[in-house]
Scaffold this active site. Structure first.
Site, PDB file in Angstrom:
ATOM      1  N   GLY A   1       0.832  -1.194   0.000  1.00 20.96           N
ATOM      2  CA  GLY A   1       0.000   0.000   0.000  1.00 20.96           C
ATOM      3  C   GLY A   1       0.860   1.235   0.000  1.00 20.96           C
TER       4      GLY A   1
ATOM      5  N   ASP B   1      -2.547  12.322  13.491  1.00 18.41           N
ATOM      6  CA  ASP B   1      -3.103  11.845  12.224  1.00 18.41           C
ATOM      7  C   ASP B   1      -3.939  10.584  12.453  1.00 18.41           C
ATOM      8  OD1 ASP B   1      -3.634  12.111   9.572  1.00 18.41           O
ATOM      9  OD2 ASP B   1      -1.709  11.333   8.864  1.00 18.41           O
TER      10      ASP B   1
END
Ligand code: NAG
Ligand code: NAG
Ligand code: NAG
Ligand code: NAG
Ligand code: NAG
Ligand code: NAG
Ligand code: NAG
Ligand code: NAG
Ligand code: NAG
Ligand code: NAG
Ligand code: NAG
Length: 870
Positions: free
Chosen positions: A570, A688
């Protein structure tokens, strides 16, 4: 699963050298021994064994049948059995926060002439330890005490009458035998010798019991007459380390096998090595350790005449429960592998917290003061629920804080004497009933000091004097002091004294509402503060152990690892993530940073520094990193199930996550964050938090990832720092965006958004919606009051709607525009655990079975061969 073996260098503080084990801190109990025969020195240890009178206030004493006597040493001959009551407990004085090896031994020996094999449960405090089913059982656990008393309880589960022969406690060095969580349950402990001799105290200063084991057909015995340096964390006996086994065939692997049931049970092994053969200049002994064919440690060479221990710092599992541990000679080695001793433990979790220690002490003082002899008044007062003491009620709704005693009913219990001062120490009491006894003396003032105590029934006693004004003036107090013929009445509110039924209700002044609100506010604050404190204490600790590993890799190693960056997993912040193998077998994820981004380099540094420093089961683990000029890479543990987002969006094409699993993932992610905020020094803000940064391993355990933006937010007494705003649109805290002030509450906001996503399975921002942002959309739907319209439709209504409401309310409080009104992550963890508990109690009928299932161990070697040597 990632597997780390830690290499314990035998560097030990001088302090430890002088701190030799003091056998007077051992507790040796011969259960059923008459007090007048106590103590006596038992063979083979020479340790003084004492009677159990005074440690238990119930049960009867028995003695094993004559024909078994020759096979057992004296401590085994007597026993105590418990025909009455369901739970009977031993209460032992211990030192808080100390690691104890606790041994409980059960030899049935047909003491009752009934020839019925035992079958009962053994508890440690409020938690189940094991089920005793064999007529000759030895149970051992290594457990860190939470208070100064330890309850060992025997619980009747059927017709079998619980009994116990011997109870032994040995304090251990706290740095030895450390689990990530839970306690160590003994699996086996063996040294490699064909002598058949069992070794324990005084040879083993901790009284570990070592069984000799040897495979004559496959192994050769090696021994030494020289002294082996045993100074390391484990302080093994000379007799254990001065002998070892090597394969007969110099090229063969050394195999050790065992089975574990149920197969998913996690375990830890400890291998103890010392080179005890005299090596010639051209000799090398070197080998790797593998578990079920997978590399786990090495190459390793035992050090001449010096003990080193190789251990798991993380628990292991064996496929199908069949474990094969192998020592494999490397090509460089001229000698076969050598092993001196090995121990293994399984992990048992003790989820239930013990009752608040002060409350326990308080209720015991009450028990002593009135000489109460109730069968249920043993062991932990509040938990487990089914063994709640008669007349008590407790607050144990929240598994992450210790239960507290909220109500005490001793009505009609034949109490005499005064109202004991011991009640003063039950500081969580809300309700006290001492009615219909024969209590004398005055009503003590201290009853007014117990803040939460607002319902008191003292009717039907012989109390005298007057009701203390402080009690009368306490807001909301309901006091019943009827039928105390000698009680004087001095205040106007006390006019009811002559009446039969009516109780004294203290009038509440003026603005009831405002006071009530103040009280509720204060109570909430109080609970919150307490919870916060409790969860801090419980917070996981960083593991120094892993730091010992060298985790810097060269770029060429990274290339080999990923087979030249072949398989892309990914894309993460500032780089592509590849699949790889470390040591050929251990799967990893490798994030390679794209070149020439200074921002990327900063984040890389931040992440390496953070991850090298912190370790938590809900933060993704760093296996290593590479920093070679322009080439930067981070090597993480492999998370087989990708990120949460994929699972929510269905792009992974798997079955949808049910509500319970979603809550569990939320709890685990919240724990990770909580650790960053409260467990780290200095505390960190992730900055985040989002569903793509919550990764799932093969067991769907959640771990937070991507710490590139993480910052410390506490600088020299400040509660926040000013930074350049960073984060992901949609998840970004609007207050932080506005003010640039960074606090941990920004993560709370982002986490609230994650919770909404988990609940609704809708995009965080969807321009096609009238209210594009998920928070606005949910807010709108909530005003309509219909939870089903918010909830992910693919769950088909299969959830506990109470837990959904609670989760949504929690999410909404997390995204409160004002950061100060958002909960802390500790509170979020607590609330989510509640949601999970109510969802689980709806969903899980099968769980009852789990808690009962015992772990059966059968060794293909090393059985308890010689009972007389115990
Ligand atoms: C044993 O090993 C320890 C730790 O390495 C060391 O401090 C000690 O001096 C050694 N003892 C002897 C007798 O060599
Ligand atoms: C006692 O031990 C011996 C030898 O281990 C064994 O043969 C015998 O059956 C045992 N006796 C009983 C009553 O268990
Ligand atoms: C345990 O400690 C308490 C209080 O410290 C003491 O009263 C009691 O005698 C002790 N019990 C034993 C068996 O040592
Ligand atoms: C345990 O049970 C076995 C089989 O029933 C019997 O042979 C043995 O003697 C028993 N041992 C004890 C200590 O009760
Ligand atoms: C062990 O392996 C080596 C190299 O493969 C071989 O030369 C040697 O004969 C083998 N030894 C035994 C005992 O099989
Ligand atoms: C150890 O197990 C391997 C298979 O994994 C087998 O080939 C080998 O013969 C075994 N060695 C011994 C000494 O039993
Ligand atoms: C090692 O040296 C000894 C003599 O010191 C010699 O006999 C032996 O063959 C040597 N072994 C090897 C494997 O070279
Ligand atoms: C032992 O482990 C090392 C390091 O992982 C590896 O290079 C080597 O091939 C292994 N040797 C054997 C015989 O498994
Ligand atoms: C408690 O009651 C049992 C029998 O009911 C009695 O044997 C025991 O002595 C009593 N203990 C105390 C401390 O009064
Ligand atoms: C109450 O608790 C305090 C502190 O734990 C202790 O010192 C005191 O003795 C206790 N009082 C009573 C009456 O139990
Ligand atoms: C209550 O106690 C008093 C004095 O101790 C005694 O005279 C009286 O008989 C007792 N009453 C009851 C009902 O036990």
């Amino acid at each position: 699963m990632e597997r780390y073996f830690m290499f314990i260098a035998t560097c030990v503080l001088i302090l430890h050298l002088v701190q030799a084990q003091d056998p007077t801190r051992f507790i040796n109990v011969d259960c059923g021994l008459p007090p007048h025969e106590s103590p006596y020195n038992a063979l083979p240890t020479g340790l003084p064994y004492t009677s159990d009178a005074g440690l238990v206030n119930s049960g009867k004493t028995g003695i094993i049948a004559k024909e078994f006597e020759p096979n057992y040493t004296k401590p085994f001959l007597r026993l105590r059995y418990f025909p009455d009551g369901v739970r009977n407990c031993y209460s032992l004085n211990v030192t808080r926060d100390t690691s104890y090896m606790i041994k409980a031994k059960f030899v049935y020996g047909n003491y009752d002439g009934l020839k019925i094999d035992p079958n009962f449960d053994l508890y440690l405090g409020p938690n189940i330890w094991t089920t005793v089913t064999s007529n000759d059982t030895r149970e051992e656990i290594i457990h860190v005490t939470k208070s100064n008393s330890l309850q060992v309880c025997l619980v009747k589960t059927g017709i079998s009458i619980p009994f116990i022969n011997v109870l032994e406690l040995r304090p251990l060095r706290k740095t030895a035998y450390v689990t990530e969580s839970g306690s160590f349950k003994f699996l086996f402990r063996t040294y490699f010798s064909n002598s058949g001799l069992k070794i324990r105290y005084p040879d083993d200063i901790y009284d570990r019991e070592w069984n000799a084991f040897f495979l004559e057909k496959s192994w050769a015995q090696v021994t030494t007459n020289l002294n082996v340096n045993v100074t390391n964390n484990y302080e093994l006996p000379q007799g254990v380390m001065a002998t070892g086994a090597i394969p007969l065939n110099a090229n063969a692997t050394m195999n050790i096998t065992w089975t574990i049931d149920p197969p998913t049970t996690k375990f830890y092994s400890y291998m103890h090595f010392a080179e005890i053969q005299t090596l010639r200049a051209n000799d090398t002994r070197e080998f790797n350790v593998t578990l079920n064919g997978k590399y786990s440690y090495g190459p390793y060479s035992p050090v001449p005449l010096k003990t080193e221990t190789v251990l798991d710092v993380k628990p292991e599992q064996c496929e199908d429960g069949a474990c094969l541990l192998q020592l494999v000679k490397t090509s460089k080695s001229t000698l076969p592998p050598l092993l001196n001793a090995i121990e293994a433990f399984t992990v048992i979790d003790f989820p239930q917290m013990e009752t608040n220690e002060d409350d326990v002490a308080g209720i015991k003082n009450v028990q002593d003061a009135y000489g109460l002899n109730k069968t249920t008044w043993q062991g932990d007062p509040c938990v487990p629920k089914q063994f709640l003491w008669d007349g008590l009620n407790c607050n144990n709704s929240d598994i992450s804080t210790p239960p507290t005693i909220t109500s005490l009913d001793l009505s009609a219990s034949g109490l005499t004497g005064i109202i004991t001062h011991a009640i003063h120490n039950l500081t969580h009491l809300q309700k006290l009933d001492l009615s219909n006894n024969n209590l004398t003396g005055v009503i003590p003032e201290f009853l007014a000091d117990i803040n939460s105590l607002l319902v008191i029934d003292l009717s039907g006693n012989n109390l005298s004097g007057s009701v203390p004004p402080s009690l009368l003036q306490k807001k909301g107090m309901k006091l019943n002091a009827d039928n105390n013929p000698h009680l004087l009445c001095t205040t106007s509110s006390c006019v009811n004294i002559g009446h039969k039924k009516k109780s004294i209700i203290v009038p509440v002044v003026a603005s009831i509402a405002s006071i009530a609100i103040f009280f509720i506010g204060a109570l909430v604050l109080f609970i919150v503060l307490r919870k916060k404190k409790a969860s801090k204490v419980e917070g996981p600790q960083s593991q120094k152990a892993i730091m010992a590993k060298n985790r810097r890799f060269t770029y060429s190693e990274v290339m080999t690892m990923t087979n030249n960056f072949q398989r892309v997993l990914g894309k993460g912040g500032f780089g592509i993530v590849y699949h790889g193998f470390v040591n050929g077998t251990e799967q990893v994820a490798v994030k390679k940073l794209s070149h020439s981004s200074s921002q990327g380099f900063k984040q890389f540094k931040a992440e390496v520094e953070l991850l090298l420093r912190v370790h938590h089961k809900n933060l993704v683990g760093l296996v290593g990193y590479c920093e070679e000029g322009e080439n930067l890479a981070l090597i993480y543990e492999y998370m087989a199930n990708g990120d949460l987002k994929e699972h929510m969006s269905g792009t992974r094409n798997r079955s949808i996550l049910n509500w319970g699993t979603r809550l569990k993932i939320a709890v685990e992610s919240a724990q990770g964050l909580e650790y960053l905020h409260n467990g780290c020094k200095p505390p960190m803000v992730h900055r985040d938090v989002k569903t793509t940064n919550i990764l799932l391993n093969e067991h769907f355990e959640a771990k937070l990832a991507d710490f590139g933006l993480s910052r410390s937010f506490l600088i020299e007494g400040q509660t926040h720092v000013s930074t350049v705003v960073a984060g992901t649109p949609g998840y970004l805290d609007p207050e932080y965006y506005r003010t640039n002030w960074l606090t941990e509450k920004s993560d709370v906001y982002s986490f609230g958004i994650v919770l909404l996503e988990i609940t609704t399975n809708r995009p965080v921002i969807d321009q096609s919606r009238e209210n594009p942002h998920i928070a606005e959309w949910v807010g709108l739907m909530l005003t309509k009051g219909d939870i089903t319209s918010i909830m992910d439709p693919s769950l088909n209504g299969d959830y506990d709607s109470g837990s959904v409401w609670k989760a949504v309310e929690l999410a909404m409080s997390c995204i409160n525009p004002s950061s100060t009104r958002r909960p802390t992550m500790s509170q979020v963890v607590i609330e989510l655990n509640d949601c999970l508990a109510s969802e689980n109690s709806r969903a899980g009928a099968s769980r009852d079975m789990d808690s009962k299932s015992s772990i059966e161990v059968s060794l293909t070697f090393g059985t308890d061969v010689n009972p007389t040597a115990r």
